[in-house]
Design an enzyme around this catalytic site. Sequence first.
Site: not given
Length: 483
Positions: A221, A405
């Site tokens: 984020y 990921d």
Amino acid sequence: MKIAIHLSLHFSLLFFVSCYGGDVYDPLENALKIQRSRRSVLNHVSNEDHSAEYSTSPVYMGPQDGLKGVDKISSLPGQPAGTDFDQYSGYVTVDPNHGRALFYYLAESPANSSTNPLVLWLNGGPGCSSFGNGAMKELGPFRVNADNTTLSHNKYAWNNVANVLFLDSPAGVGFSYSKNSSDYITGDAQTAKDSYTFLVNWLERFPEYKTRDFYITGESYAGHYVPQLAQLVLQNNKITNQTVINLKGIALGNAYVDDETANTGIFDYFWSHAIISDEIHDGIISNCNFSEGATLTDACEDYQIKARVAKSNIFFFDIYTPLCSPFSNSTPSISGFDPCTENYILGYLNAPDVQQSLHAKPVQWESCNMFVNTHWQDMPFTVLPVIQDLMASGISVWIYSGDTDGRIPVTTSRYDISKLQTSVKTPWYPWMYQGEVGGYVVGYENLTFVTIRGAVHFVPSYQPGRALAFFTSFLEGKLPTDH
């Protein structure tokens, strides 16, 4: 109704898991679900309207005389012998009326600290600690051992080549706090403003860094935090009576920057890595429109739930690593990183002598603040226009991606770059590390994209050597080739 039930289940899971990157807890997904549900019932705030919240204005400047010396850490409990660099930590007040103060940790370089650049590192969440996650688990100088009380050297720490500053932001995250609890209901705009106020005050406390080359880096984020802060720095640099920050570049790792690509990228990655079936993937493609302003249908929601059920019990942030096992003292991954590390950090940072040595206010430290995360307010659908502005400004802009990921996968980063509509200058090629492929790189016009092979959402944790090699190239402003 289906959305409400799914959210209820998700919240029930949150209260049993507190660690960022734990087997179940996904703070980014938690925040995004809330934002997406809001957008479905409210008129969406356009990016143009939202960007107005970042308009320049004079910031609070507090007295800093003598505070640098107070912040110097004599030694951390359990610190290994031979530690050869200076470290500092403490608080910088960003709003004296509310008593809002942000916690930082600075690890200076063991060599050339007086000339090496200053790098700010930000973890995301939103609501997760840059010090606890970034410094203690990823790129900082120490790792916490399994005894929860001693530290070991990270020989691939990024402070080998830069002076690295970790910031717990916003207030309520990590050791940062406010005396006014209403400050814990915050969002992107206030976080950027507070981080900028922190920087200009911190530079008064450490004036030797005022003219130093400065970079902002972060992951997840922080794909919002980093560009927004960089934009604010460049805007405020135009005000002659403010501190001019010598911003040279930004690097975004496995970054959430655009909601559409975050959705399309994750499910394409799941399918291409045999995590979901053809039927589920086809159902998502046929029933889901993830573009801004589109309606989320029940059929789309059903297929997304099926995808997450099919994913089953894997470590979302690295689809190949073992989970932290309660049946053994250590469960090392192929890379040697212990996936139980977050448990050790939790124990270490809650020790009173550790908090005292860090000059931290006594607190029940947690990896991520669930209240801040759940009550996040403003979150633009995309920050790609901000990144485009930064590309046009002349600073260095790098996007990097660990390719195992599953949270913000490499497919999402590639879709992000496609939306940026920039041209290729140096075509895709492998870069080498210790005689084998360290990853792949493409040089674009005003943008560099680098993958780190075998790295997860937390790139420096699982591939520390390759991460340091990439980071060194970033600071040098050169495409990675051979390390």
